[in-house]
Design an enzyme around this catalytic site. Structure first.
Site, PDB file in Angstrom:
ATOM      1  N   SER A 248       7.212  -3.175  -2.479  1.00 54.37           N
ATOM      2  CA  SER A 248       6.098  -3.544  -1.603  1.00 54.37           C
ATOM      3  C   SER A 248       5.949  -5.057  -1.445  1.00 54.37           C
ATOM      4  O   SER A 248       5.353  -5.510  -0.465  1.00 54.37           O
ATOM      5  CB  SER A 248       4.790  -2.949  -2.141  1.00 54.37           C
TER       6      SER A 248
ATOM      7  N   ASP B 245      -6.217  -6.176  -6.947  1.00 53.73           N
ATOM      8  CA  ASP B 245      -4.786  -6.352  -6.672  1.00 53.73           C
ATOM      9  C   ASP B 245      -4.470  -7.834  -6.834  1.00 53.73           C
ATOM     10  O   ASP B 245      -4.833  -8.658  -5.992  1.00 53.73           O
ATOM     11  CB  ASP B 245      -4.458  -5.893  -5.252  1.00 53.73           C
TER      12      ASP B 245
ATOM     13  N   HIS C 240       0.064  -8.467  -4.945  1.00 53.53           N
ATOM     14  CA  HIS C 240       0.397  -8.655  -3.537  1.00 53.53           C
ATOM     15  C   HIS C 240      -0.388  -9.839  -2.979  1.00 53.53           C
ATOM     16  O   HIS C 240      -1.249 -10.392  -3.651  1.00 53.53           O
ATOM     17  CB  HIS C 240       0.099  -7.378  -2.747  1.00 53.53           C
TER      18      HIS C 240
END
Length: 459
Positions: free
Chosen positions: A177, A435, A438
């Site tokens: 990702s 998160d 990312h």
């Protein structure tokens, strides 16, 4: 007919001796004036200054000094007249350029008042969990920094120049990702193609032409340039049986085959001119390891009566296998191996309440890389250095895209709690998952593509 030049002047009433001196002096002046008039048209002695508006092409970013200089390898044009540069001068400039390489990966984050070149509204490929502004992140300071390598300036990504250089070519990003995060940043930058041009074929923002069932692998096409971008989802790069849903909840342990590459990318990579490939944090997950059709151990699998190998065992096997395959493949394009990305969880991890609430970059010396990230990085560099020699022997262009350190300095660029839409709208004290791996879009990851463009233009 050219008229004779005359000097009309009335003589002063001088004495004879003075007259003689005056005549001699005037004679010297006339001789000097004639000499200057004669040679001013010869062009061999008097310096000619360059017009202030003469177009100048930037030197590649690998030349130190920061300021733009004329690239002597490209003849300048002014008003349609092309001038040439002596061959010897070209050789000298090329030699200087080779000796004065700028390390794109060593530097600092400096203020950038102009901010990002695109917005979360102008780019349509930003996924919900990366759209930090839409999700309610209140601070915007993280948008106003840019990466500055030591010894040179890093130009801002130029979509028109990039697409023109990549006409009739194709790129593939292969990995997890983070690789998808990376390519989405690139698509966003390309979608902000300059609008000062009136050429319709240059207003091509790209069209999605493929996606898999889970929207993890995708392809975009910029038809005006015959340019293709692809993301190939392969989180381990080796064959893996994964039993996770889209929220990361597993029903079984991952089965990882350390001696077999993932066909999702090996079946396609030869079709691309540029490949950006990377491993990453999936290797930290619980997994059972297989080699030669036999279980050889695991990572974090208590109670299964299996040998604990550790993620580093699998990571070295996997990255080594990938690089070995690429160097022996005979691929005629360029392979960029991207190093792994450190996360910035504090006071816990992803699964245990870790957060990332910082709002500005670290300065050099204020942070050190975590043990886990250091282990991954060491393995990557060792395996890459081992592969470089083999790649050179096979004429494979293998480059290192070392984004680890510059990313380590940006704890402020993650979604944090704003990976979901308006997480504190109902309860300002709500406990939500953060998160810290990312990147927000726009955000620090855009600088990866500033670097990527310079590396591509060097080819």
């Amino acid at each position: 007919m050219v008229k004779e030049m005359r000097l009309d002047w009335t003589p002063w009433p001088l004495h004879k001796q003075s007259c003689t001196c005056a005549k001699f002096f005037v004679c010297i002046l006339l001789i000097g004036f004639s000499f200057r008039l004669l040679f001013s048209h010869a062009g061999g002695f008097l310096p000619v200054s360059e017009p202030a508006n003469a177009p100048r092409e930037e030197l590649p970013v690998d030349v130190k000094g920061g300021k733009s200089q004329t690239d002597s390898s490209s003849p300048e044009k002014s008003d349609g007249v092309q001038t040439s540069v002596p061959e010897m001068a070209l050789d000298v400039e090329d030699e200087v350029s080779r000796k004065e390489k700028c390390d794109l990966f060593t530097g600092e984050w400096i203020p950038n008042p102009s901010g990002p070149v695109y917005t979360n509204e102008s780019c349509l490929v930003i996924e919900g969990h990366q759209n930090c502004l839409k999700n309610g992140r209140p601070d915007t300071g993280y948008l106003y920094w840019r990466w500055k390598p030591l010894g040179c300036d890093l130009p801002v990504f130029d979509p028109e120049r990039f697409l023109d250089a990549m006409r009739n070519k194709s790129w593939a990003f292969i990995g997890d990702s983070i690789s998808r995060n990376h390519i989405q940043s690139l698509v966003c930058l390309l979608s902000k193609l300059t609008k000062v041009t009136h050429l319709a074929q240059q207003e091509d923002k790209g069209t999605e032409i493929y996606h898999d069932a889970e929207y993890r692998s995708k392809k975009w096409r910029f038809s005006s340039y015959n340019f293709t971008l692809a993301i190939i989802w392969s989180p381990f790069l080796v064959k893996a049986e994964i039993f996770e849903d889209m929220n990361g909840v597993s029903s079984k342990d991952i089965q990882l085959h350390l001696d077999t590459l993932d066909r999702k990318w090996t079946a396609e990579f030869m079709n691309f001119d540029y490949i950006v490939i990377a491993g990453g944090k999936w290797y930290l997950k619980t997994a059972v390891y297989w080699e030669n059709g036999t279980i050889v151990g695991c990572h974090y699998c208590p109670g299964k009566n299996l040998t604990e190998r550790g993620f580093d065992y699998a990571y070295r096997k996997g990255i080594g296998l990938v690089l070995n395959h690429l160097t022996k493949s005979g691929h005629k394009g360029t392979v960029l191996f991207r190093t792994s990305t450190p996360d910035h969880f504090e006071n816990g991890e992803w699964w245990s309440g870790g957060t990332c609430n910082r709002t500005s970059p670290f300065k050099e010396g204020e942070v050190t890389i975590r043990d886990v990230d250091q282990v991954m990085r060491s393995i990557e560099l060792e395996e890459f250095n081992r592969a470089v020699a083999a790649a050179s022997a096979k004429s494979v262009r293998l480059k290192l895209l070392d984004t680890t350190h510059l990313s380590l300095l940006r704890p402020d660029g993650h979604p944090g709690p704003y990976r979901t839409f308006q997480p504190f709208a109902k309860d300002k004290n709500a406990k939500v998952q953060n998160d810290c791996l990312h990147w927000c879009l726009p955000g620090p990851i855009d600088s990866w593509n500033d670097i990527l463009m310079q590396m591509a233009l060097r080819e």
